[in-house]
Enzyme design. Sequence first.
Site, PDB file in Angstrom:
ATOM      1  N   ALA A 156       0.857  -1.199   0.000  1.00  0.00           N
ATOM      2  CA  ALA A 156       0.000   0.000   0.000  1.00  0.00           C
ATOM      3  C   ALA A 156       0.888   1.242   0.000  1.00  0.00           C
ATOM      4  O   ALA A 156       1.915   1.272   0.674  1.00  0.00           O
ATOM      5  CB  ALA A 156      -0.894   0.010   1.230  1.00  0.00           C
ATOM      6  N   LYS A 157       0.481   2.235  -0.761  1.00  0.00           N
ATOM      7  CA  LYS A 157       1.234   3.491  -0.765  1.00  0.00           C
ATOM      8  C   LYS A 157       0.523   4.419   0.218  1.00  0.00           C
ATOM      9  O   LYS A 157      -0.302   5.254  -0.174  1.00  0.00           O
ATOM     10  CB  LYS A 157       1.266   4.060  -2.192  1.00  0.00           C
ATOM     11  CG  LYS A 157       2.335   5.103  -2.399  1.00  0.00           C
ATOM     12  CD  LYS A 157       2.544   5.366  -3.877  1.00  0.00           C
ATOM     13  CE  LYS A 157       3.401   6.591  -4.117  1.00  0.00           C
ATOM     14  NZ  LYS A 157       4.765   6.500  -3.624  1.00  0.00           N
ATOM     15  N   ALA A 158       0.809   4.189   1.491  1.00  0.00           N
ATOM     16  CA  ALA A 158       0.085   4.880   2.563  1.00  0.00           C
ATOM     17  C   ALA A 158       0.981   5.902   3.254  1.00  0.00           C
ATOM     18  O   ALA A 158       2.160   5.634   3.505  1.00  0.00           O
ATOM     19  CB  ALA A 158      -0.431   3.859   3.570  1.00  0.00           C
TER      20      ALA A 158
END
Length: 311
Positions: A156-158
Amino acid sequence: MNQADLIWMNGEFVAWEDAKVHVLTHALHYGTGVFEGVRAYETARGTAVFRHQDHIDRLFKSAQMYYMDVPFTKEQIREATLELIARNGLKSCYIRPVVYRGAGPMGLYPLDCPVDVFIAVWEWGAYLGEEGKQRGVTGKVSSWRRIGHDALVPLAKANGQYLNSVLAKIEAEKAGYEEGILLDQRGMVCEGTGENLFVIKDGVIATPGFGSAILGGISRLSAITIARDLGYELVERDITRGELYIADEIFMTGTAAELTPLREIDDQPVGEGRPGPVTREIQNVFEDALHGRAERYAHRLDVVPAPAPAP
Ligand SMILES: Cc1ncc(COP(=O)(O)O)c(C=O)c1O
């Protein structure tokens, strides 16, 4: 970084200086947001966003992994982005959509907070420098390990997850290197603080796979495709730290950094200490693809529509 005129916030175009959030924005406290880094290039067909749909798909996937329903459709986000580029009059730019938990009840349970969205665009040169793309950059294996699958979701690009990259970046720069290379929890090579990594030895290209807790980079996919289209053998496998020292060539890929060679790792030259022929060949095709000069990859470009002629 050059400021643009307008930012898109929750469906409205607002002036750059008016794009503000409340201090109780949940994401500001707990990192509960997801984002993308996308680029648009000047091409012969007009300004075009590279692999736009792939970035939007990853944005929505990242949001889903953190239980956020994006209050816009993918197509609305796509159209808003194209319009934002056009209204800012940009020929090429970096694009930063962010989906995040806005101001609402405090505390760690985020699901009662609104999900807000903004998209910012600005002119931004190569992240590790134009010279870095030509001569290669220096790297240092970080003392920080990449976040593991058992603590967060590396795919995830969180926003909150980037504290990991931030620590590694600060460490590398303070020590006089241009980029930090993180190992995964097992001690295998993972990636740069904002780039995936490729190692070339005896003509074979290797890159860590998902088991190494990488972010599934979209530029990584492009580099894999290009390398294979050029006839290279490319394998996704575990890479040990020592392999960085015996590599003939190493390069990194990311939307911000594009394709940047590594010329030195831990004070040792990579190969001859300058970008090698395989890296150069892939980099040239990659640049052609980004700038719309490669017919084979032209379908990857989402062209910003020209403004309608005045009546
Ligand atoms: C940690 C990390 N790894 C890899 C990448 C490369 O991903 P992409 O090529 O999709 O930009 C990025 C940049 O987005 C990143 O932040």
